[in-house]
Write an enzyme that holds these catalytic residues in place. Structure first.
Site, PDB file in Angstrom:
ATOM      1  N   HIS A   1       3.095   3.104  -8.975  1.00  0.00           N
ATOM      2  CA  HIS A   1       2.856   1.695  -9.289  1.00  0.00           C
ATOM      3  C   HIS A   1       4.081   1.095  -9.997  1.00  0.00           C
ATOM      4  CE1 HIS A   1      -1.136   2.128  -7.863  1.00  0.00           C
ATOM      5  NE2 HIS A   1      -1.619   2.775  -8.909  1.00  0.00           N
TER       6      HIS A   1
ATOM      7  N   ASP B   1       0.847  -1.194   0.000  1.00  0.00           N
ATOM      8  CA  ASP B   1       0.000   0.000   0.000  1.00  0.00           C
ATOM      9  C   ASP B   1       0.881   1.242   0.000  1.00  0.00           C
ATOM     10  OD1 ASP B   1      -2.316   1.433   0.028  1.00  0.00           O
ATOM     11  OD2 ASP B   1      -2.918   0.877   2.061  1.00  0.00           O
TER      12      ASP B   1
ATOM     13  N   LEU C   1      10.879 -21.087  -4.444  1.00  0.00           N
ATOM     14  CA  LEU C   1       9.856 -20.195  -3.866  1.00  0.00           C
ATOM     15  C   LEU C   1       8.618 -20.189  -4.751  1.00  0.00           C
ATOM     16  CD1 LEU C   1       9.305 -17.714  -1.821  1.00  0.00           C
ATOM     17  CD2 LEU C   1       9.930 -16.266  -3.756  1.00  0.00           C
TER      18      LEU C   1
HETATM   19  C1  FPP Z   1      -1.718   0.293  -3.384  1.00  0.00           C
HETATM   20  O1  FPP Z   1      -1.258   1.583  -3.601  1.00  0.00           O
HETATM   21  C2  FPP Z   1      -1.308  -0.626  -4.374  1.00  0.00           C
HETATM   22  C3  FPP Z   1      -2.081  -1.321  -5.271  1.00  0.00           C
HETATM   23  C4  FPP Z   1      -3.248  -0.825  -6.005  1.00  0.00           C
HETATM   24  C5  FPP Z   1      -1.731  -2.703  -5.543  1.00  0.00           C
HETATM   25  C6  FPP Z   1      -0.275  -2.981  -5.780  1.00  0.00           C
HETATM   26  C7  FPP Z   1       0.168  -2.668  -7.129  1.00  0.00           C
HETATM   27  C8  FPP Z   1       1.468  -2.553  -7.483  1.00  0.00           C
HETATM   28  C9  FPP Z   1       2.612  -2.742  -6.568  1.00  0.00           C
HETATM   29  C10 FPP Z   1       1.730  -2.157  -8.886  1.00  0.00           C
HETATM   30  C11 FPP Z   1       2.197  -3.151  -9.811  1.00  0.00           C
HETATM   31  C12 FPP Z   1       1.897  -4.553  -9.578  1.00  0.00           C
HETATM   32  C13 FPP Z   1       2.228  -5.506 -10.465  1.00  0.00           C
HETATM   33  C14 FPP Z   1       2.102  -6.934 -10.088  1.00  0.00           C
HETATM   34  C15 FPP Z   1       2.753  -5.185 -11.795  1.00  0.00           C
HETATM   35  P1  FPP Z   1      -2.340   2.715  -3.651  1.00  0.00           P
HETATM   36  O2  FPP Z   1      -2.492   3.115  -5.082  1.00  0.00           O
HETATM   37  O3  FPP Z   1      -3.582   2.272  -2.986  1.00  0.00           O
HETATM   38  O4  FPP Z   1      -1.646   3.842  -2.828  1.00  0.00           O
HETATM   39  P2  FPP Z   1      -2.350   4.994  -1.988  1.00  0.00           P
HETATM   40  O5  FPP Z   1      -3.109   4.324  -0.879  1.00  0.00           O
HETATM   41  O6  FPP Z   1      -1.197   5.803  -1.488  1.00  0.00           O
HETATM   42  O7  FPP Z   1      -3.223   5.760  -2.938  1.00  0.00           O
END
Ligand code: FPP
Length: 229
Positions: A31, A14, A126
């Site tokens: 991301h 997150d 893994l």
């Molecule tokens: C949360 O950050 C993250 C996600 C929506 C999911 C995780 C996604 C990634 C790490 C990106 C790429 C993944 C792959 C497998 C290619 P958020 O956008 O909710 O952050 P915020 O809470 O600060 O807005």
């Protein structure tokens, strides 16, 4: 005191959006950086002596509520990520698996996921699992429906465990980044006796050094599983 053994690790990544915002960047940059961190953590876990699985929450059933452009970007990023990381998986003897309802994804992306699973199916250091269009309640509901379709009239806990999508029924440690302290419909069955660790670090800033410290903390904990120590 005996050290706890970490076999099954789960991570809620997150804070990508906040990381980008702090730098005056578009959320998508968060991301992109986040995807690089997944690679570092996976390589670390593959070399770790006791970790058998690491399960990352990459896209929840609720993430479709995000703006269309962000959802599209995440889909493209996932496709690029899998193409690029196939080499990392092979080099580090990592088996890739997906959990969640990927039928909602484009046929091209579904194909990429299946190809990557197949190409890495013999790797054994893994299991690197991405939760994609995943929800814990949906997974349990699906498991129960599968058992009923097979003719079960009453189900046991062992039945449900074996019908889940995950190759394990128990998570040992759940880590969530960015200071939020909730489980967000993640691996609900599997975290029944998990240890939780919440860190303020935003996912794009998360490092193997911090994970190492978190694991050390976990290894020193007392787990009673409802009994007495
Ligand atoms: C949360 O950050 C993250 C996600 C929506 C999911 C995780 C996604 C990634 C790490 C990106 C790429 C993944 C792959 C497998 C290619 P958020 O956008 O909710 O952050 P915020 O809470 O600060 O807005």
């Amino acid at each position: 005191m005996t050290k706890q053994t970490l076999k099954n690790l789960a991570i809620i990544m997150d804070g990508n959006g906040r990381w980008a915002k702090q730098r005056g960047l578009n959320r998508t940059k968060g991301h992109e950086k986040g995807a690089e961190v997944i690679r570092d953590i996976t390589t670390y876990c593959a070399k770790h002596p006791s970790i058998e699985t690491v399960t990352f929450y990459a896209f929840s059933t609720e993430n479709w509520k995000r703006p269309k452009l962000e959802v599209e970007f995440l889909m493209k990023l996932l496709d690029r990520y899998l193409q690029k990381e196939l080499e990392t998986y092979q080099k580090n003897n990592v088996r890739f698996m997906a959990i969640g309802d990927i039928k909602a994804f484009s046929p091209k992306l579904q194909e990429r996921i299946r190809i990557t699973e197949k190409a890495t199916s013999r790797n054994s250091d893994l299991k690197h699992i991405l939760a994609l269009n995943y929800g814990g309640r949906a997974e349990i509901t699906h498991a129960v429906n599968t058992l009923m379709a097979k003719g079960k009239k009453a189900v046991t806990e062992a039945d449900i465990s074996s019908a889940l999508q995950t190759p394990y029924s128990d998570i040992d440690l759940l880590v969530r980044t960015s200071g939020e302290e909730r489980v967000s419909n993640y691996l609900l069955w599997q975290i029944s006796y998990a240890e939780f660790y919440f860190t303020e670090t935003l996912w794009p800033d998360f490092t193997i050094e911090e994970l190492d410290e978190i694991i050390e903390d976990f290894e020193g904990r007392t787990r009673r599983f409802g009994g007495l120590s």
